[in-house]
Motif scaffolding. Structure first.
Motif, PDB file in Angstrom:
ATOM      1  N   MET A   1       0.843  -1.192   0.000  1.00  0.00           N
ATOM      2  CA  MET A   1       0.000   0.000   0.000  1.00  0.00           C
ATOM      3  C   MET A   1       0.879   1.242   0.000  1.00  0.00           C
ATOM      4  O   MET A   1       1.898   1.303   0.656  1.00  0.00           O
ATOM      5  N   ALA A   2       0.474   2.249  -0.730  1.00  0.00           N
ATOM      6  CA  ALA A   2       1.235   3.482  -0.839  1.00  0.00           C
ATOM      7  C   ALA A   2       1.036   4.342   0.401  1.00  0.00           C
ATOM      8  O   ALA A   2      -0.038   4.376   0.986  1.00  0.00           O
ATOM      9  N   THR A   3       2.088   5.038   0.776  1.00  0.00           N
ATOM     10  CA  THR A   3       2.000   5.971   1.894  1.00  0.00           C
ATOM     11  C   THR A   3       2.178   7.380   1.366  1.00  0.00           C
ATOM     12  O   THR A   3       2.838   7.600   0.359  1.00  0.00           O
ATOM     13  N   GLN A   4       1.585   8.340   2.082  1.00  0.00           N
ATOM     14  CA  GLN A   4       1.637   9.723   1.617  1.00  0.00           C
ATOM     15  C   GLN A   4       2.945  10.369   2.042  1.00  0.00           C
ATOM     16  O   GLN A   4       3.387  10.243   3.176  1.00  0.00           O
ATOM     17  N   ASN A   5       3.563  11.098   1.118  1.00  0.00           N
ATOM     18  CA  ASN A   5       4.792  11.817   1.382  1.00  0.00           C
ATOM     19  C   ASN A   5       4.430  13.122   2.088  1.00  0.00           C
ATOM     20  O   ASN A   5       3.697  13.935   1.547  1.00  0.00           O
ATOM     21  N   PRO A   6       4.935  13.355   3.301  1.00  0.00           N
ATOM     22  CA  PRO A   6       4.542  14.571   4.026  1.00  0.00           C
ATOM     23  C   PRO A   6       5.034  15.865   3.369  1.00  0.00           C
ATOM     24  O   PRO A   6       4.416  16.903   3.520  1.00  0.00           O
TER      25      PRO A   6
ATOM     26  N   GLN B   1       1.201  10.632  -2.849  1.00  0.00           N
ATOM     27  CA  GLN B   1       1.487   9.273  -2.420  1.00  0.00           C
ATOM     28  C   GLN B   1       2.745   8.774  -3.107  1.00  0.00           C
ATOM     29  O   GLN B   1       2.984   9.065  -4.277  1.00  0.00           O
ATOM     30  N   ALA B   2       3.527   8.008  -2.348  1.00  0.00           N
ATOM     31  CA  ALA B   2       4.706   7.385  -2.933  1.00  0.00           C
ATOM     32  C   ALA B   2       4.252   6.241  -3.837  1.00  0.00           C
ATOM     33  O   ALA B   2       3.234   5.600  -3.588  1.00  0.00           O
TER      34      ALA B   2
END
Length: 75
Positions: free
Chosen positions: A1-6, A11-12
């Motif tokens: 699952m992709a995570t969001q780049n702060p 999303q990555a």
């Protein structure tokens, strides 16, 4: 699952071949200008034979429409 780049808020891209290829092709299309802001706000129907026969304005035939197209493309 992709995570969001702060930092960017995007999303990555997941670390698999399919997602990487989709991302590559999407970026390639963006670079060519297929996505994003439409540069010419003139409706496509104005460029048809029927549009021209009806006197519909295009940037090539009407100064006001040309100014609107320039403003849209140059911000």
């Amino acid at each position: 699952m992709a995570t969001q780049n702060p930092k960017s808020g995007k999303q990555a891209t997941p670390d698999d071949g399919v997602a990487q290829e989709i991302q590559r092709r999407t970026e390639e299309a963006e670079d060519q200008g297929f996505f994003g802001t439409e540069i010419d706000p003139t409706p496509n129907a104005h460029y048809t034979f029927a549009g021209q026969a009806a006197g519909k304005p295009t940037p090539e035939t009407d100064e006001a429409t040309a100014k609107a197209a320039r403003a849209a493309s140059h911000g």
